[in-house]
Scaffold this active site. Structure first.
Site, PDB file in Angstrom:
ATOM      1  N   CYS A  62     -18.940  -3.795 -17.244  1.00 46.65           N
ATOM      2  CA  CYS A  62     -18.949  -3.292 -15.865  1.00 46.65           C
ATOM      3  C   CYS A  62     -19.998  -4.029 -15.028  1.00 46.65           C
ATOM      4  O   CYS A  62     -21.174  -4.095 -15.419  1.00 46.65           O
ATOM      5  CB  CYS A  62     -19.234  -1.797 -15.853  1.00 46.65           C
ATOM      6  SG  CYS A  62     -19.312  -1.102 -14.186  1.00 46.65           S
ATOM      7  N   GLU A  90       0.824  -1.212   0.000  1.00 47.19           N
ATOM      8  CA  GLU A  90       0.000   0.000   0.000  1.00 47.19           C
ATOM      9  C   GLU A  90       0.858   1.263   0.000  1.00 47.19           C
ATOM     10  O   GLU A  90       0.510   2.255  -0.651  1.00 47.19           O
ATOM     11  CB  GLU A  90      -0.948  -0.005   1.200  1.00 47.19           C
ATOM     12  CG  GLU A  90      -2.070  -1.017   1.104  1.00 47.19           C
ATOM     13  CD  GLU A  90      -2.977  -0.782  -0.099  1.00 47.19           C
ATOM     14  OE1 GLU A  90      -3.095   0.371  -0.556  1.00 47.19           O
ATOM     15  OE2 GLU A  90      -3.567  -1.760  -0.584  1.00 47.19           O
ATOM     16  N   CYS A 140     -25.639   2.485 -12.589  1.00 46.54           N
ATOM     17  CA  CYS A 140     -24.833   3.658 -12.942  1.00 46.54           C
ATOM     18  C   CYS A 140     -25.661   4.715 -13.670  1.00 46.54           C
ATOM     19  O   CYS A 140     -26.110   4.515 -14.807  1.00 46.54           O
ATOM     20  CB  CYS A 140     -23.654   3.230 -13.816  1.00 46.54           C
ATOM     21  SG  CYS A 140     -22.529   4.583 -14.225  1.00 46.54           S
ATOM     22  N   CYS A 162     -13.633   1.148 -14.915  1.00 45.26           N
ATOM     23  CA  CYS A 162     -14.158   2.521 -14.825  1.00 45.26           C
ATOM     24  C   CYS A 162     -12.989   3.503 -14.915  1.00 45.26           C
ATOM     25  O   CYS A 162     -12.738   4.306 -14.012  1.00 45.26           O
ATOM     26  CB  CYS A 162     -14.937   2.700 -13.526  1.00 45.26           C
ATOM     27  SG  CYS A 162     -16.001   4.167 -13.513  1.00 45.26           S
ATOM     28  N   CYS A 216     -17.681   0.143 -20.147  1.00 48.62           N
ATOM     29  CA  CYS A 216     -19.004  -0.016 -19.539  1.00 48.62           C
ATOM     30  C   CYS A 216     -19.676  -1.339 -19.914  1.00 48.62           C
ATOM     31  O   CYS A 216     -20.487  -1.869 -19.147  1.00 48.62           O
ATOM     32  CB  CYS A 216     -19.900   1.151 -19.924  1.00 48.62           C
ATOM     33  SG  CYS A 216     -19.284   2.752 -19.358  1.00 48.62           S
TER      34      CYS A 216
END
Length: 369
Positions: free
Chosen positions: A216, A52, A222, A206, A213
Protein backbone atom coordinates in the site's frame (compact mmCIF):
# COMPACT_ATOMS: atom_id res chain seq x y z
CA UNK A 1 -10.38 1.01 20.82
CA UNK A 2 -8.31 4.01 19.84
CA UNK A 3 -9.38 7.55 20.56
CA UNK A 4 -9.92 8.13 16.85
CA UNK A 5 -12.51 5.33 16.67
CA UNK A 6 -14.93 6.70 19.25
CA UNK A 7 -18.36 7.19 17.76
CA UNK A 8 -19.28 10.79 17.16
CA UNK A 9 -15.74 12.15 17.23
CA UNK A 10 -14.86 14.31 14.26
CA UNK A 11 -12.23 13.11 11.84
CA UNK A 12 -8.60 13.93 12.35
CA UNK A 13 -7.04 16.28 9.85
CA UNK A 14 -5.46 14.20 7.06
CA UNK A 15 -1.80 14.42 6.26
CA UNK A 16 -1.46 16.77 3.31
CA UNK A 17 1.11 14.46 1.72
CA UNK A 18 -1.41 11.64 1.11
CA UNK A 19 -2.86 13.24 -2.01
CA UNK A 20 0.52 13.64 -3.70
CA UNK A 21 1.55 10.09 -2.73
CA UNK A 22 -1.63 8.67 -4.27
CA UNK A 23 -1.09 10.65 -7.48
CA UNK A 24 2.47 9.37 -7.85
CA UNK A 25 1.40 5.79 -7.12
CA UNK A 26 -1.50 5.93 -9.58
CA UNK A 27 0.60 7.36 -12.39
CA UNK A 28 3.02 4.43 -12.05
CA UNK A 29 0.52 1.64 -11.41
CA UNK A 30 -2.81 2.53 -13.07
CA UNK A 31 -4.65 -0.24 -14.82
CA UNK A 32 -5.24 -0.11 -18.54
CA UNK A 33 -9.00 0.33 -18.89
CA UNK A 34 -10.82 1.14 -22.14
CA UNK A 35 -12.46 4.36 -20.94
CA UNK A 36 -9.09 5.71 -19.84
CA UNK A 37 -7.53 4.89 -23.21
CA UNK A 38 -10.49 6.28 -25.16
CA UNK A 39 -10.41 9.56 -23.23
CA UNK A 40 -6.64 9.83 -23.64
CA UNK A 41 -7.08 9.46 -27.42
CA UNK A 42 -10.21 11.57 -27.93
CA UNK A 43 -10.60 13.91 -24.96
CA UNK A 44 -14.34 13.28 -25.27
CA UNK A 45 -16.17 13.56 -21.90
CA UNK A 46 -18.84 11.23 -23.31
CA UNK A 47 -16.64 8.13 -22.89
CA UNK A 48 -16.00 8.97 -19.23
CA UNK A 49 -19.66 9.68 -18.51
CA UNK A 50 -20.81 6.36 -20.01
CA UNK A 51 -18.22 4.41 -18.02
CA UNK A 52 -19.17 6.08 -14.73
CA UNK A 53 -22.87 5.28 -15.21
CA UNK A 54 -22.11 1.66 -16.13
CA UNK A 55 -19.83 1.22 -13.12
CA UNK A 56 -22.55 2.15 -10.64
CA UNK A 57 -23.18 -0.92 -8.48
CA UNK A 58 -21.45 -3.06 -11.14
CA UNK A 59 -18.03 -4.68 -11.28
CA UNK A 60 -15.39 -3.64 -13.78
CA UNK A 61 -15.30 -7.17 -15.24
CA UNK A 62 -19.03 -7.05 -15.97
CA UNK A 63 -18.76 -3.58 -17.51
CA UNK A 64 -15.83 -4.24 -19.88
CA UNK A 65 -17.71 -6.13 -22.65
CA UNK A 66 -20.87 -4.04 -22.24
CA UNK A 67 -18.92 -0.78 -22.52
CA UNK A 68 -17.35 -1.71 -25.85
CA UNK A 69 -20.66 -3.03 -27.15
CA UNK A 70 -22.48 0.14 -26.11
CA UNK A 71 -20.00 2.49 -27.77
CA UNK A 72 -20.15 0.35 -30.88
CA UNK A 73 -23.87 1.14 -31.09
CA UNK A 74 -23.77 4.70 -29.72
CA UNK A 75 -20.28 6.10 -30.44
CA UNK A 76 -21.27 9.71 -29.75
CA UNK A 77 -23.72 11.68 -27.64
CA UNK A 78 -25.92 12.48 -30.65
CA UNK A 79 -26.38 8.76 -31.36
CA UNK A 80 -27.48 8.08 -27.80
CA UNK A 81 -29.84 11.05 -27.72
CA UNK A 82 -31.54 9.94 -30.96
CA UNK A 83 -32.05 6.34 -29.79
CA UNK A 84 -35.23 4.83 -28.40
CA UNK A 85 -35.40 3.69 -24.79
CA UNK A 86 -35.63 0.07 -25.96
CA UNK A 87 -32.47 0.45 -28.04
CA UNK A 88 -30.59 1.88 -25.08
CA UNK A 89 -31.82 -0.85 -22.77
CA UNK A 90 -30.79 -3.55 -25.22
CA UNK A 91 -27.30 -2.06 -25.60
CA UNK A 92 -26.93 -2.23 -21.80
CA UNK A 93 -28.25 -5.78 -21.52
CA UNK A 94 -26.99 -7.89 -18.68
CA UNK A 95 -25.90 -5.02 -16.41
CA UNK A 96 -29.07 -4.72 -14.34
CA UNK A 97 -30.31 -1.64 -12.46
CA UNK A 98 -31.82 -0.25 -15.68
CA UNK A 99 -33.20 2.93 -14.17
CA UNK A 100 -29.70 4.43 -14.42
CA UNK A 101 -29.68 3.94 -18.19
CA UNK A 102 -33.11 5.45 -18.63
CA UNK A 103 -31.89 8.54 -16.76
CA UNK A 104 -28.66 8.53 -18.77
CA UNK A 105 -30.76 8.56 -21.93
CA UNK A 106 -32.81 11.48 -20.60
CA UNK A 107 -29.62 13.36 -19.77
CA UNK A 108 -28.29 12.75 -23.30
CA UNK A 109 -31.44 14.27 -24.75
CA UNK A 110 -31.13 17.29 -22.46
CA UNK A 111 -27.53 17.82 -23.52
CA UNK A 112 -28.16 17.29 -27.24
CA UNK A 113 -30.95 19.88 -27.19
CA UNK A 114 -28.60 22.66 -26.03
CA UNK A 115 -28.11 25.49 -28.47
CA UNK A 116 -25.27 26.02 -28.86
CA UNK A 117 -24.11 22.66 -27.57
CA UNK A 118 -21.72 22.61 -24.62
CA UNK A 119 -20.70 20.02 -22.06
CA UNK A 120 -21.19 20.69 -18.36
CA UNK A 121 -17.76 21.37 -16.92
CA UNK A 122 -18.23 21.72 -13.18
CA UNK A 123 -19.45 19.41 -10.42
CA UNK A 124 -22.46 21.69 -9.93
CA UNK A 125 -23.43 21.60 -13.60
CA UNK A 126 -23.15 17.80 -13.83
CA UNK A 127 -25.15 17.44 -10.65
CA UNK A 128 -28.12 19.12 -12.36
CA UNK A 129 -28.50 16.39 -14.99
CA UNK A 130 -30.83 13.37 -14.58
CA UNK A 131 -29.13 10.37 -12.99
CA UNK A 132 -26.04 12.25 -11.79
CA UNK A 133 -25.35 12.06 -8.05
CA UNK A 134 -22.55 13.49 -5.95
CA UNK A 135 -20.00 10.77 -6.70
CA UNK A 136 -20.65 10.67 -10.46
CA UNK A 137 -20.56 14.46 -10.77
CA UNK A 138 -17.25 14.61 -8.93
CA UNK A 139 -15.76 11.79 -11.00
CA UNK A 140 -16.72 13.24 -14.40
CA UNK A 141 -15.90 16.87 -13.60
CA UNK A 142 -12.48 15.94 -12.21
CA UNK A 143 -11.45 13.34 -14.80
CA UNK A 144 -12.79 15.10 -17.90
CA UNK A 145 -12.43 18.76 -16.88
CA UNK A 146 -9.89 18.92 -14.08
CA UNK A 147 -12.12 20.21 -11.30
CA UNK A 148 -10.65 19.60 -7.84
CA UNK A 149 -13.72 17.87 -6.40
CA UNK A 150 -13.01 14.65 -4.50
CA UNK A 151 -14.97 11.44 -5.07
CA UNK A 152 -16.44 9.58 -2.12
CA UNK A 153 -17.93 6.11 -2.61
CA UNK A 154 -17.83 2.87 -0.63
CA UNK A 155 -14.24 2.14 -1.64
CA UNK A 156 -13.07 5.60 -0.65
CA UNK A 157 -14.95 5.42 2.65
CA UNK A 158 -13.13 2.20 3.46
CA UNK A 159 -9.74 3.77 2.66
CA UNK A 160 -10.48 6.80 4.83
CA UNK A 161 -11.84 4.71 7.71
CA UNK A 162 -8.59 2.75 7.77
CA UNK A 163 -6.38 5.80 7.44
CA UNK A 164 -8.08 7.15 10.58
CA UNK A 165 -8.88 3.79 12.21
CA UNK A 166 -12.58 4.58 12.30
CA UNK A 167 -14.27 1.33 13.39
CA UNK A 168 -17.80 2.44 12.63
CA UNK A 169 -20.29 1.92 9.82
CA UNK A 170 -20.00 4.92 7.45
CA UNK A 171 -23.21 6.96 7.64
CA UNK A 172 -24.41 10.13 5.95
CA UNK A 173 -22.73 12.37 8.53
CA UNK A 174 -19.44 10.57 8.04
CA UNK A 175 -19.82 10.88 4.26
CA UNK A 176 -19.98 14.68 4.63
CA UNK A 177 -16.83 14.66 6.72
CA UNK A 178 -15.11 12.35 4.24
CA UNK A 179 -16.07 14.73 1.44
CA UNK A 180 -14.38 17.56 3.29
CA UNK A 181 -11.38 15.33 3.95
CA UNK A 182 -11.06 14.38 0.28
CA UNK A 183 -11.51 17.97 -0.90
CA UNK A 184 -8.70 19.04 1.43
CA UNK A 185 -6.31 16.38 0.08
CA UNK A 186 -6.99 16.50 -3.66
CA UNK A 187 -4.11 18.25 -5.46
CA UNK A 188 -5.32 21.07 -7.67
CA UNK A 189 -2.62 20.14 -10.16
CA UNK A 190 -3.80 16.51 -10.62
CA UNK A 191 -7.43 16.03 -9.52
CA UNK A 192 -8.14 13.34 -12.11
CA UNK A 193 -5.18 11.22 -11.04
CA UNK A 194 -5.96 11.66 -7.34
CA UNK A 195 -9.59 10.60 -7.71
CA UNK A 196 -8.77 7.63 -9.91
CA UNK A 197 -5.91 6.76 -7.58
CA UNK A 198 -7.98 6.69 -4.39
CA UNK A 199 -10.67 4.65 -6.16
CA UNK A 200 -8.09 2.22 -7.54
CA UNK A 201 -6.50 1.88 -4.12
CA UNK A 202 -9.84 0.81 -2.64
CA UNK A 203 -10.57 -1.55 -5.52
CA UNK A 204 -7.23 -3.34 -5.68
CA UNK A 205 -5.29 -2.92 -2.41
CA UNK A 206 -7.43 -1.57 0.44
CA UNK A 207 -10.03 -4.27 -0.17
CA UNK A 208 -12.70 -5.39 2.29
CA UNK A 209 -11.07 -8.54 3.60
CA UNK A 210 -7.34 -9.04 4.06
CA UNK A 211 -6.14 -5.78 2.51
CA UNK A 212 -2.77 -5.89 0.75
CA UNK A 213 -1.07 -3.57 3.21
CA UNK A 214 2.45 -4.70 2.32
CA UNK A 215 2.24 -2.90 -1.03
CA UNK A 216 0.00 0.00 0.00
CA UNK A 217 1.47 3.40 -0.97
CA UNK A 218 -0.11 5.16 2.03
CA UNK A 219 0.85 2.55 4.62
CA UNK A 220 2.96 5.09 6.55
CA UNK A 221 -0.10 7.30 7.05
CA UNK A 222 -2.53 4.53 8.03
CA UNK A 223 -3.64 4.39 11.68
CA UNK A 224 -5.40 1.03 11.19
CA UNK A 225 -2.19 -0.52 9.84
CA UNK A 226 -0.27 0.88 12.80
CA UNK A 227 -2.84 -0.55 15.23
CA UNK A 228 -3.30 -3.85 13.39
CA UNK A 229 -7.03 -3.17 13.05
CA UNK A 230 -7.45 -3.23 9.26
CA UNK A 231 -10.26 -5.79 9.42
CA UNK A 232 -12.10 -3.76 12.07
CA UNK A 233 -12.23 -0.46 10.20
CA UNK A 234 -14.78 0.27 8.95
CA UNK A 235 -17.28 -1.79 10.95
CA UNK A 236 -19.37 -4.14 8.78
CA UNK A 237 -22.78 -2.96 7.68
CA UNK A 238 -25.85 -4.77 8.91
CA UNK A 239 -26.58 -7.66 6.52
CA UNK A 240 -29.32 -6.89 4.04
CA UNK A 241 -32.63 -8.57 4.73
CA UNK A 242 -33.78 -10.37 1.60
CA UNK A 243 -37.28 -11.16 0.45
CA UNK A 244 -37.80 -14.61 -1.04
CA UNK A 245 -39.73 -14.54 -4.33
CA UNK A 246 -41.04 -17.35 -6.54
CA UNK A 247 -41.33 -16.58 -10.25
CA UNK A 248 -42.23 -18.43 -13.44
CA UNK A 249 -40.84 -17.89 -16.94
CA UNK A 250 -42.04 -19.51 -20.15
CA UNK A 251 -40.10 -20.34 -23.28
CA UNK A 252 -42.68 -20.29 -26.07
CA UNK A 253 -41.39 -22.01 -29.19
CA UNK A 254 -42.68 -21.90 -32.75
CA UNK A 255 -40.84 -22.95 -35.92
CA UNK A 256 -37.39 -22.46 -34.44
CA UNK A 257 -38.29 -19.12 -32.90
CA UNK A 258 -38.89 -17.99 -29.33
CA UNK A 259 -41.70 -15.66 -28.26
CA UNK A 260 -40.81 -12.52 -26.32
CA UNK A 261 -43.20 -10.02 -24.71
CA UNK A 262 -42.89 -6.47 -23.45
CA UNK A 263 -43.15 -6.27 -19.69
CA UNK A 264 -45.31 -3.49 -18.31
CA UNK A 265 -43.46 -0.32 -17.31
CA UNK A 266 -44.96 -0.63 -13.83
CA UNK A 267 -44.02 -4.32 -13.47
CA UNK A 268 -42.60 -5.29 -10.09
CA UNK A 269 -39.41 -6.56 -11.72
CA UNK A 270 -37.65 -5.56 -14.95
CA UNK A 271 -40.32 -3.06 -15.96
CA UNK A 272 -40.43 -2.17 -19.65
CA UNK A 273 -38.01 -4.87 -20.76
CA UNK A 274 -38.53 -7.28 -23.64
CA UNK A 275 -38.26 -10.81 -22.32
CA UNK A 276 -39.88 -14.14 -21.60
CA UNK A 277 -43.50 -14.22 -20.40
CA UNK A 278 -43.13 -13.82 -16.64
CA UNK A 279 -45.27 -14.10 -13.53
CA UNK A 280 -44.53 -14.04 -9.82
CA UNK A 281 -46.45 -15.72 -7.07
CA UNK A 282 -48.44 -14.02 -4.35
CA UNK A 283 -50.94 -15.74 -2.08
CA UNK A 284 -51.01 -18.75 -4.40
CA UNK A 285 -51.83 -16.68 -7.50
CA UNK A 286 -49.73 -15.60 -10.46
CA UNK A 287 -49.15 -11.88 -10.97
CA UNK A 288 -48.20 -11.26 -14.59
CA UNK A 289 -45.42 -8.84 -15.46
CA UNK A 290 -46.82 -7.99 -18.90
CA UNK A 291 -50.22 -7.01 -20.23
CA UNK A 292 -52.70 -9.87 -20.51
CA UNK A 293 -52.33 -13.32 -19.05
CA UNK A 294 -51.87 -16.84 -20.32
CA UNK A 295 -53.08 -20.06 -18.80
CA UNK A 296 -50.18 -22.21 -19.93
CA UNK A 297 -50.66 -25.12 -17.49
CA UNK A 298 -47.17 -26.51 -17.98
CA UNK A 299 -44.78 -28.21 -15.62
CA UNK A 300 -41.45 -26.52 -15.04
CA UNK A 301 -38.49 -28.39 -16.52
CA UNK A 302 -36.04 -26.69 -14.15
CA UNK A 303 -35.39 -23.67 -11.99
CA UNK A 304 -32.78 -20.94 -11.62
CA UNK A 305 -31.77 -18.59 -8.86
CA UNK A 306 -31.35 -14.86 -9.34
CA UNK A 307 -31.00 -11.73 -7.26
CA UNK A 308 -32.57 -8.31 -7.89
CA UNK A 309 -31.71 -5.70 -5.24
CA UNK A 310 -33.13 -7.09 -1.97
CA UNK A 311 -34.98 -9.99 -3.59
CA UNK A 312 -33.80 -13.60 -3.75
CA UNK A 313 -35.64 -15.14 -6.66
CA UNK A 314 -36.28 -18.77 -7.46
CA UNK A 315 -37.60 -18.83 -11.00
CA UNK A 316 -39.24 -21.94 -12.44
CA UNK A 317 -38.67 -22.30 -16.16
CA UNK A 318 -41.36 -23.77 -18.44
CA UNK A 319 -41.45 -24.71 -22.10
CA UNK A 320 -44.47 -24.68 -24.41
CA UNK A 321 -44.85 -25.19 -28.14
CA UNK A 322 -46.96 -22.28 -29.36
CA UNK A 323 -49.47 -22.46 -32.17
CA UNK A 324 -51.17 -19.52 -33.82
CA UNK A 325 -50.19 -15.88 -33.63
CA UNK A 326 -50.39 -13.12 -31.05
CA UNK A 327 -49.84 -9.39 -31.71
CA UNK A 328 -48.31 -9.14 -28.23
CA UNK A 329 -45.47 -11.49 -29.17
CA UNK A 330 -42.16 -10.72 -30.80
CA UNK A 331 -40.80 -13.85 -32.45
CA UNK A 332 -37.02 -14.13 -32.56
CA UNK A 333 -34.93 -16.94 -34.04
CA UNK A 334 -33.68 -19.06 -31.16
CA UNK A 335 -30.05 -18.53 -32.13
CA UNK A 336 -30.56 -14.73 -31.91
CA UNK A 337 -32.47 -14.68 -28.63
CA UNK A 338 -29.34 -14.10 -26.54
CA UNK A 339 -28.78 -10.71 -28.19
CA UNK A 340 -32.40 -9.61 -27.65
CA UNK A 341 -32.72 -10.41 -23.96
CA UNK A 342 -31.89 -7.51 -21.67
CA UNK A 343 -32.20 -9.21 -18.30
CA UNK A 344 -29.80 -11.79 -16.93
CA UNK A 345 -32.84 -13.54 -15.45
CA UNK A 346 -34.17 -14.22 -18.96
CA UNK A 347 -30.74 -15.20 -20.20
CA UNK A 348 -30.26 -17.69 -17.37
CA UNK A 349 -33.59 -19.29 -18.29
CA UNK A 350 -32.55 -19.48 -21.95
CA UNK A 351 -29.18 -21.00 -21.06
CA UNK A 352 -30.88 -23.63 -18.90
CA UNK A 353 -33.16 -24.56 -21.79
CA UNK A 354 -30.30 -24.73 -24.30
CA UNK A 355 -28.19 -26.78 -21.91
CA UNK A 356 -30.95 -29.33 -21.42
CA UNK A 357 -31.82 -29.42 -25.12
CA UNK A 358 -28.21 -30.20 -25.98
CA UNK A 359 -28.23 -33.33 -23.82
CA UNK A 360 -29.15 -36.58 -25.60
CA UNK A 361 -32.39 -38.14 -24.45
CA UNK A 362 -32.71 -41.80 -23.54
CA UNK A 363 -34.01 -42.66 -27.00
CA UNK A 364 -31.29 -40.73 -28.78
CA UNK A 365 -28.92 -43.43 -27.55
CA UNK A 366 -29.27 -46.22 -30.15
CA UNK A 367 -28.14 -48.86 -27.66
CA UNK A 368 -31.54 -48.56 -25.98
CA UNK A 369 -33.52 -49.25 -29.19
Amino acid sequence: MTASSKKGQRLNAPDARIGDVLVTWYQKNKRSLPWRQRFLESGDPYVIWISEIMLQQTTIQAVLPAYERFLGVFPQLKNLAAATEDEVRLACRGLGYYRRFRLMHEAAQVLAAREPFHWPRTYKEWRELPGIGDYTAAAISSIAFGEAKAVVDGNVERVFCRLLDRRVVPDQKLKKEFQAMGDSMIPASAPADYNQGVMELGQTICIKQNPRCAICPVQDFCAAFKNGSQNLAPAPKKPMEYEEVRMHLWLLLQNGKIGLVQRSKDARFLGGTLGLPTAWEKDGELRWEQAGRWDFQTEAFGSIKHGITKHRIQAFVHRKDWKGNSPAMTWVPLEEAETQLVSNLDRKALHLFLKLEAKPTLFDDQSFL
